[in-house]
Design a protein around this motif. Structure first.
Motif, short mmCIF file in Angstrom:
data_model
loop_
_atom_site.label_atom_id
_atom_site.label_comp_id
_atom_site.label_asym_id
_atom_site.label_seq_id
_atom_site.Cartn_x
_atom_site.Cartn_y
_atom_site.Cartn_z
N GLU A 101 -25.54 -38.09 50.21
CA GLU A 101 -25.02 -39.24 49.87
C GLU A 101 -25.93 -40.97 50.21
O GLU A 101 -25.91 -42.03 49.46
CB GLU A 101 -24.20 -40.07 51.13
CG GLU A 101 -23.48 -41.56 51.78
CD GLU A 101 -22.76 -40.95 53.14
OE1 GLU A 101 -22.87 -40.66 53.55
OE2 GLU A 101 -21.94 -41.77 53.04
N ARG A 102 -26.90 -40.61 50.78
CA ARG A 102 -28.06 -41.51 50.82
C ARG A 102 -28.81 -41.87 49.42
O ARG A 102 -29.00 -42.88 49.15
CB ARG A 102 -29.07 -41.29 51.81
CG ARG A 102 -28.53 -42.22 53.37
CD ARG A 102 -29.72 -41.71 54.45
NE ARG A 102 -30.59 -42.48 54.21
CZ ARG A 102 -31.57 -43.24 54.96
NH1 ARG A 102 -31.77 -41.95 55.93
NH2 ARG A 102 -32.83 -43.63 54.65
N LEU A 103 -28.84 -40.68 48.59
CA LEU A 103 -30.30 -41.55 47.86
C LEU A 103 -28.88 -40.93 46.13
O LEU A 103 -28.80 -42.07 45.68
CB LEU A 103 -30.38 -39.98 46.88
CG LEU A 103 -31.58 -39.02 47.34
CD1 LEU A 103 -32.08 -37.88 46.94
CD2 LEU A 103 -32.83 -40.25 47.24
N SER A 104 -27.29 -40.94 46.23
CA SER A 104 -26.78 -41.95 45.03
C SER A 104 -26.82 -43.48 45.89
O SER A 104 -26.07 -44.21 44.54
CB SER A 104 -25.32 -41.46 46.01
OG SER A 104 -25.42 -39.55 45.42
N GLU A 105 -26.60 -43.92 47.08
CA GLU A 105 -26.89 -44.85 46.53
C GLU A 105 -27.74 -45.89 46.61
O GLU A 105 -27.38 -47.20 46.27
CB GLU A 105 -26.39 -45.62 49.19
CG GLU A 105 -25.21 -45.57 48.70
CD GLU A 105 -24.78 -45.10 50.59
OE1 GLU A 105 -25.63 -45.53 51.70
OE2 GLU A 105 -23.66 -45.00 51.21
N LYS A 114 -23.16 -39.31 42.37
CA LYS A 114 -23.10 -37.75 43.25
C LYS A 114 -24.12 -37.54 42.97
O LYS A 114 -25.18 -37.29 41.74
CB LYS A 114 -21.96 -36.80 42.85
CG LYS A 114 -20.48 -37.93 42.93
CD LYS A 114 -19.77 -36.01 42.75
CE LYS A 114 -18.37 -37.20 43.55
NZ LYS A 114 -17.49 -35.94 43.35
N ALA A 115 -24.89 -36.11 43.82
CA ALA A 115 -26.00 -35.69 43.96
C ALA A 115 -25.53 -33.96 44.04
O ALA A 115 -24.63 -33.73 44.27
CB ALA A 115 -27.00 -36.02 44.66
N ALA A 116 -26.77 -33.23 43.04
CA ALA A 116 -26.67 -31.83 43.78
C ALA A 116 -28.53 -31.31 43.67
O ALA A 116 -29.54 -31.99 43.87
CB ALA A 116 -26.31 -31.26 42.54
N PHE A 117 -28.52 -30.50 44.15
CA PHE A 117 -30.14 -30.60 45.33
C PHE A 117 -30.32 -28.84 44.67
O PHE A 117 -29.47 -28.07 44.75
CB PHE A 117 -31.08 -30.56 46.80
CG PHE A 117 -29.77 -31.92 47.09
CD1 PHE A 117 -30.73 -33.12 47.01
CD2 PHE A 117 -28.63 -31.80 47.88
CE1 PHE A 117 -30.66 -34.35 47.27
CE2 PHE A 117 -28.56 -33.37 48.56
CZ PHE A 117 -29.37 -34.24 47.99
N ASP A 260 -28.80 -42.38 33.48
CA ASP A 260 -27.05 -42.37 33.67
C ASP A 260 -27.29 -41.17 34.49
O ASP A 260 -26.97 -41.22 35.82
CB ASP A 260 -26.28 -41.70 32.76
CG ASP A 260 -26.07 -42.15 31.47
OD1 ASP A 260 -25.14 -43.68 32.18
OD2 ASP A 260 -26.49 -41.79 30.50
N ILE A 261 -28.68 -40.79 34.75
CA ILE A 261 -29.31 -38.99 35.34
C ILE A 261 -30.67 -39.70 35.86
O ILE A 261 -31.52 -40.32 34.98
CB ILE A 261 -28.75 -38.36 35.21
CG1 ILE A 261 -27.52 -38.06 34.78
CG2 ILE A 261 -29.59 -36.55 36.17
CD1 ILE A 261 -26.97 -36.39 34.28
N VAL A 277 -30.42 -33.72 42.13
CA VAL A 277 -30.10 -34.96 40.59
C VAL A 277 -29.17 -35.63 41.02
O VAL A 277 -28.11 -35.16 41.33
CB VAL A 277 -29.45 -33.32 39.63
CG1 VAL A 277 -29.06 -33.98 38.19
CG2 VAL A 277 -30.19 -32.07 39.31
N VAL A 278 -29.25 -36.65 40.39
CA VAL A 278 -28.50 -38.07 40.94
C VAL A 278 -28.35 -38.92 40.13
O VAL A 278 -28.92 -39.41 39.30
CB VAL A 278 -29.06 -38.71 41.78
CG1 VAL A 278 -28.33 -40.04 42.48
CG2 VAL A 278 -30.25 -37.73 43.25
N GLY A 279 -26.64 -38.96 39.80
CA GLY A 279 -26.42 -39.29 38.54
C GLY A 279 -24.98 -40.44 38.79
O GLY A 279 -24.17 -39.07 39.42
N ARG A 280 -24.09 -40.80 37.07
CA ARG A 280 -22.89 -40.76 38.05
C ARG A 280 -22.08 -39.84 37.96
O ARG A 280 -21.63 -39.08 36.93
CB ARG A 280 -22.90 -41.49 36.17
CG ARG A 280 -23.44 -42.99 35.71
CD ARG A 280 -23.70 -44.20 35.03
NE ARG A 280 -22.21 -43.66 34.16
CZ ARG A 280 -22.06 -43.78 32.61
NH1 ARG A 280 -23.01 -43.60 31.90
NH2 ARG A 280 -21.22 -43.02 33.18
#
Ligand SMILES: Cc1ncc(COP(=O)(O)O)c(C=O)c1O
Length: 420
Positions: A101-105, A114-117, A260-261, A277-280
């Motif tokens: 949530e924080r990185l997406s903002e 959205k993100a995935a780690f 985009d990412i 990875v954080v992106g649209r």
């Protein structure tokens, strides 16, 4: 703490450990200094012989918030007492979601993200490619000269420099196409494939291992336009530039275009292995359930550390500090350039500065760079080099470096750069 050298470098205990290392550790995993570390604190590395160094390598860019930051240590300890690894694939936990949530903002993308780690920078790039392929249904990848994206089969294939990263490790992944790194303009004339076959273009805003070369603002806009025109995913590899290093939390916010990412790693978790990875959101959601993941990805201790890193970045204004550090390095280097004809220039963004060393024929001078490096090491400054030709001195010191430490380190660096 100021640098303080008490023994010949490496000291006797380091030499003893180097012998043990030679007998037990695979040769292929090199180290740029033969100094073994006992403790690390702030901007200091203290070796097993009691020598105190100032650290300009920062764990190759993982320690932007400094070694052993008390808030990160507290976050890690608190989490370790609760649980270490239930594995997000088995039983999810809030820390992962909060970090997403924080990185997406925070990433400079105006759409919902959205993100995935994952665990490493290479894994984040690898997953950004998988996600881009899944979203576009295409299989080609566009990369640049001087790129470094990692050491897995995919990311090694995307990486530019042959020796040492690719030597003897082929064949490489097909469908990877390379253009000149766009220092001035994006040169699309050399593109030999149909742009409509390209899933993603992956670019470092400042080529890191490749020699701290910033892309131009114009070229970044051209790349964005090219990606828009052909529905290509634009991936900003901010593994090294991210988390305050360049003077903003992410370097891309200085380029005036949105990728985009983002791929993120290194300083994300204060030294613990974590990448993201954080992106649209629509792109990130294109992969089927189970298509991405991994046993250790988004480990809760690393997520706890990462959340405290984000707080520290803001509270201690570390991106702003990166600008001041960069200015000080520039002033010092520009002040001695006249008397050091082997310094051909300094380039970079914020505290990510590269000093370029050349010979009398204006060719890259790797040997001279090594002499400078060695002098600095023997006088209390641990640095690493970069560049496709190995002739760039790079600065990746903790952004928490104190003024007196910065001044002393710049004095050592200035003396080292004067070594003929
Ligand atoms: C821009 C960039 N991408 C990816 C990587 C690979 O990261 P890792 O070594 O964590 O796999 C690096 C490492 O230096 C990097 O600088």
């Amino acid at each position: 703490m100021k640098a303080n050298i008490k023994t010949a470098i490496p000291g006797p205990r380091s030499i003893e450990l180097s012998k043990k290392r030679s007998a037990t550790v695979a040769n292929g995993h090199g180290s740029v200094s033969g100094v073994f570390i006992d403790k690390a604190d702030g901007s200091n590395l203290i070796d097993v012989d009691g020598n105190v160094f100032i650290d300009y390598a920062g764990g190759i860019g993982t320690m932007n918030i400094g070694h052993s930051h008390p808030r990160v240590l507290a976050a890690i300890k608190e989490q370790v007492d609760k649980y270490i690894h239930p594995c997000f694939t088995v039983a999810p936990y809030e820390l992962y979601v909060t970090l997403a949530e924080r990185l997406s903002e925070l990433v400079p993308i105006s759409a919902d993200c959205k993100a995935a780690f994952f665990n490493s920078g290479a894994e984040s790039v690898e997953n950004a490619v998988k996600i881009s392929k899944s979203f576009t249904g295409r299989n080609s990848i566009l990369v640049f000269s001087h790129a470094f994206h990692g050491r897995t089969q995919m990311t090694m294939s995307m990486t530019y420099k042959e020796d040492p990263y690719k030597k003897g490790f082929g064949p490489f992944i097909p469908n990877i196409h390379r253009l000149e790194f766009p220092e001035i303009d994006l040169d699309l004339d050399r593109l030999e494939i149909d742009p409509k076959s390209i899933a993603c273009a992956v670019i470092e805003p400042v080529a890191g291992e490749g020699g701290f070369i910033p892309a131009s603002l114009k070229a970044m806009m051209q790349l964005r336009e090219f990606c828009n025109e052909h529905d290509i995913i634009m991936v900003a590899d901010e593994v090294q530039t991210g988390f305050g290093r360049t003077g903003s939390l992410f370097a891309m916010s200085q380029f005036g275009v949105e990728p985009d990412i983002f791929t993120l790693a290194k300083s994300i978790a204060g030294g613990l292995p974590l990448s993201g990875v954080v992106g649209r959101a629509e792109i990130m959601d294109s992969v089927h359930v189970g298509g991405i993941g991994g046993t250790f990805g988004g480990n809760p201790v690393a997520c706890a550390a990462a959340l405290s890193v984000l707080d520290i970045m803001e509270d201690e204004k570390l991106p702003q500090r990166a600008i001041q550090i960069g200015e000080k390095i520039n002033t010092m280097v520009k002040g001695i350039m006249n008397s050091c004809p082997w310094i051909s220039g300094i380039r970079g963004l914020g505290a990510m500065q590269g000093i370029v060393i050349i010979d009398k024929d204006h060719e890259p001078d790797k040997e001279h760079t090594s002499r400078i490096h060695q002098y600095a090491l023997e006088n209390g400054l641990i640095m690493i080099t970069a560049g496709t030709d190995g002739n760039v001195i790079r600065t990746l010191m903790p952004l928490t470096i104190r003024d007196n430490e910065l001044d002393q380190s710049l004095e050592i660096l200035s003396n080292a750069l004067r070594v003929p």
